[in-house]
Design an enzyme around this catalytic site. Structure first.
Site, PDB file in Angstrom:
ATOM      1  N   ASP A  44       4.280 -33.745  26.277  1.00 43.36           N
ATOM      2  CA  ASP A  44       3.594 -32.629  26.923  1.00 43.36           C
ATOM      3  C   ASP A  44       2.939 -33.120  28.218  1.00 43.36           C
ATOM      4  O   ASP A  44       2.275 -34.144  28.215  1.00 43.36           O
ATOM      5  CB  ASP A  44       2.537 -32.044  25.978  1.00 43.36           C
ATOM      6  CG  ASP A  44       1.966 -30.736  26.514  1.00 43.36           C
ATOM      7  OD1 ASP A  44       2.617 -30.102  27.363  1.00 43.36           O
ATOM      8  OD2 ASP A  44       0.869 -30.355  26.075  1.00 43.36           O
ATOM      9  N   HIS A 102      10.504 -22.092  25.813  1.00 41.31           N
ATOM     10  CA  HIS A 102       9.154 -22.171  26.391  1.00 41.31           C
ATOM     11  C   HIS A 102       9.212 -22.376  27.905  1.00 41.31           C
ATOM     12  O   HIS A 102       8.552 -21.672  28.670  1.00 41.31           O
ATOM     13  CB  HIS A 102       8.380 -23.307  25.709  1.00 41.31           C
ATOM     14  CG  HIS A 102       6.998 -23.485  26.250  1.00 41.31           C
ATOM     15  ND1 HIS A 102       6.083 -22.453  26.306  1.00 41.31           N
ATOM     16  CD2 HIS A 102       6.362 -24.572  26.776  1.00 41.31           C
ATOM     17  CE1 HIS A 102       4.953 -22.891  26.832  1.00 41.31           C
ATOM     18  NE2 HIS A 102       5.093 -24.171  27.134  1.00 41.31           N
TER      19      HIS A 102
HETATM   20  C1  HEM Z   1       1.830 -23.960  21.390  1.00 38.90           C
HETATM   21  C2  HEM Z   1       1.364 -24.177  22.603  1.00 38.90           C
HETATM   22  C3  HEM Z   1       2.143 -24.969  23.627  1.00 38.90           C
HETATM   23  C4  HEM Z   1       2.932 -26.069  23.447  1.00 38.90           C
HETATM   24  C5  HEM Z   1       3.220 -26.829  22.160  1.00 38.90           C
HETATM   25  C6  HEM Z   1       3.463 -26.408  24.749  1.00 38.90           C
HETATM   26  C7  HEM Z   1       4.320 -27.465  24.978  1.00 38.90           C
HETATM   27  C8  HEM Z   1       4.936 -27.733  26.187  1.00 38.90           C
HETATM   28  C9  HEM Z   1       5.914 -28.773  26.406  1.00 38.90           C
HETATM   29  C10 HEM Z   1       6.442 -29.725  25.324  1.00 38.90           C
HETATM   30  C11 HEM Z   1       6.279 -28.729  27.704  1.00 38.90           C
HETATM   31  C12 HEM Z   1       7.345 -29.596  28.402  1.00 38.90           C
HETATM   32  C13 HEM Z   1       6.823 -30.842  29.047  1.00 38.90           C
HETATM   33  C14 HEM Z   1       5.929 -30.599  30.223  1.00 38.90           C
HETATM   34  O1  HEM Z   1       6.376 -30.326  31.351  1.00 38.90           O
HETATM   35  O2  HEM Z   1       4.720 -30.671  30.020  1.00 38.90           O
HETATM   36  C15 HEM Z   1       5.516 -27.675  28.325  1.00 38.90           C
HETATM   37  C16 HEM Z   1       5.596 -27.316  29.647  1.00 38.90           C
HETATM   38  C17 HEM Z   1       4.844 -26.338  30.242  1.00 38.90           C
HETATM   39  N1  HEM Z   1       3.984 -25.466  29.605  1.00 38.90           N
HETATM   40 FE1  HEM Z   1       3.545 -25.442  27.646  1.00 38.90          FE
HETATM   41  N2  HEM Z   1       2.987 -25.509  25.667  1.00 38.90           N
HETATM   42  C18 HEM Z   1       2.190 -24.612  25.029  1.00 38.90           C
HETATM   43  C19 HEM Z   1       1.527 -23.551  25.602  1.00 38.90           C
HETATM   44  C20 HEM Z   1       1.547 -23.230  26.941  1.00 38.90           C
HETATM   45  C21 HEM Z   1       0.819 -22.144  27.539  1.00 38.90           C
HETATM   46  C22 HEM Z   1      -0.117 -21.192  26.794  1.00 38.90           C
HETATM   47  C23 HEM Z   1       1.094 -22.170  28.876  1.00 38.90           C
HETATM   48  C24 HEM Z   1       0.611 -21.265  29.982  1.00 38.90           C
HETATM   49  C25 HEM Z   1       0.185 -20.028  29.781  1.00 38.90           C
HETATM   50  C26 HEM Z   1       2.021 -23.273  29.108  1.00 38.90           C
HETATM   51  C27 HEM Z   1       2.523 -23.646  30.334  1.00 38.90           C
HETATM   52  C28 HEM Z   1       3.422 -24.668  30.552  1.00 38.90           C
HETATM   53  C29 HEM Z   1       3.941 -25.011  31.869  1.00 38.90           C
HETATM   54  C30 HEM Z   1       3.572 -24.386  33.201  1.00 38.90           C
HETATM   55  C31 HEM Z   1       4.850 -26.081  31.672  1.00 38.90           C
HETATM   56  C32 HEM Z   1       5.680 -26.807  32.749  1.00 38.90           C
HETATM   57  C33 HEM Z   1       6.966 -26.115  32.959  1.00 38.90           C
HETATM   58  C34 HEM Z   1       7.854 -26.792  33.995  1.00 38.90           C
HETATM   59  O3  HEM Z   1       7.473 -26.821  35.180  1.00 38.90           O
HETATM   60  O4  HEM Z   1       8.919 -27.280  33.612  1.00 38.90           O
HETATM   61  N3  HEM Z   1       2.264 -23.889  27.911  1.00 38.90           N
HETATM   62  N4  HEM Z   1       4.722 -27.067  27.377  1.00 38.90           N
END
Ligand code: HEM
Length: 312
Positions: A147, A220
């Site tokens: 993450d 996601h």
């Molecule tokens: C259960 C809750 C969540 C989990 C387990 C989760 C997990 C992840 C993972 C594994 C990644 C891919 C690696 C990374 O780029 O960091 C990611 C990317 C991302 N997440 Fe989440 N996330 C969650 C909730 C959220 C929420 C609530 C938001 C915004 C409202 C969010 C926004 C983002 C964004 C902006 C990225 C980067 C996307 C990119 O540029 O490729 N996430 N998340």
């Protein structure tokens, strides 16, 4: 203007997230304002006494509580956590006024700083939730996926997270959103890795983005990568951490800082509500938000100025 110290750093080993709300019938007064104004100095003292801990802190104020501390002056975009129309996944709003984000490489300093703060403010404020969180190996979330990979890096972090010259009175401040997610670990762990990767939109072990043709619109990553009219990606700075205990509630304490509340709001909307393309985020079949709150985290100068502001 100087941002509060917990906003920009790369990951620490530990965090402590504290939500507080006003006690029934209590209002902020000059004594509380003076104490809050002293927090950045206390934070610097803690870091000076334990430099190896890399202690850092930030304090955020909700839209509701804001006028009691700052009167009519306010950041242009300060507003409450969004109620999302048509949401088919929960995005609850927590009744809370103040947020304390503490982070360090050693957990004891977090405990000591928080204990002293809670004791000092208890006359006015009661804790809604006090949640320790930790970094896992390779910054992996409890789902097993890394993450934070696509977080802004280096100088970009400040550009994404901090209010700039477009709202000069509040420059160096940041819009903060938090949501505590509880993962359904047993159900998640039963899924084959390939299916988990389709849900997240990245590979698990090697942490690479899936090619477009293998990445459904319900992944996601597909939900949260959003472009504006100019074709630029909307960005936030995520400072989320895993939390919880084996056998009990555990998951991700989601934390994001940004120069505008809009980016988080658009992303969350596309995760929980089948809007323009009729899709939602399939990750939410395995994780559920149980809290949600929005705050503004003023620059250090604007927090310190509280000491004189309320006694005028
Ligand atoms: C259960 C809750 C969540 C989990 C387990 C989760 C997990 C992840 C993972 C594994 C990644 C891919 C690696 C990374 O780029 O960091 C990611 C990317 C991302 N997440 Fe989440 N996330 C969650 C909730 C959220 C929420 C609530 C938001 C915004 C409202 C969010 C926004 C983002 C964004 C902006 C990225 C980067 C996307 C990119 O540029 O490729 N996430 N998340």
């Amino acid at each position: 203007m100087t941002p509060q110290s917990a906003i920009l750093p790369e990951q620490h080993r530990h965090a402590l997230f504290i939500m507080l709300r006003r006690r029934l019938g209590r209002r902020a007064d000059a004594q509380l304002a003076r104490y809050l104004a002293g927090l950045p100095a206390r934070s610097r003292d803690m870091l000076a006494s334990r430099p190896e801990s890399r202690f850092a802190s930030a304090i955020g104020v909700s839209a509701d509580f804001w006028p009691e501390l700052y009167g009519r002056e306010r950041p242009q975009l300060l507003r409450a956590f969004p109620h999302i129309a048509g949401a088919i996944h929960p995005a609850p709003v927590t009744n809370t006024d103040l947020f304390l984000h503490l982070r360090a490489d050693e957990a004891d300093v977090l405990h000591d700083f928080a204990a002293e703060m809670l004791e000092h403010v208890q006359e006015w404020l009661e804790p809604v939730e006090v949640m320790p969180a930790f970094r896992r190996h390779e910054s992996r979330d409890l789902t097993g996926f890394v993450d934070g990979t696509e977080n802004p890096a280096a100088d970009e972090r400040a550009a994404v997270a901090l209010v700039g010259s477009d709202d000069p009175d509040w420059a160096g401040g940041s819009y903060l959103h938090i949501q505590r997610y509880v993962h359904r670990m047993e159900a998640w762990n039963k899924l084959p890795v390939l299916q988990q990767e389709t849900i997240v939109g990245r590979t698990k072990q090697s942490d690479e983005e899936l090619p477009d043709e293998d990445r459904p619109r319900t992944a996601h990553i597909s939900r949260v990568v959003i472009e504006n009219e100019a074709g630029d990606e909307l960005e936030i700075l995520r400072q989320s951490m895993p939390y919880g205990v084996p056998g009990g509630d555990r998951g991700l304490y989601f934390v994001s800082y940004c120069h505008t509340p809009l980016h988080f709001e658009r992303m969350l909307e596309r995760m929980v509500s089948p809007g323009d393309d009729g899709r939602v985020d399939h990750l939410l079949n395995f994780s559920r938000a149980v809290t949600g709150a929005a705050f503004f985290v003023p620059s250090i100068e604007r927090i310190e100025r509280l000491a004189s502001q309320m006694s005028q």
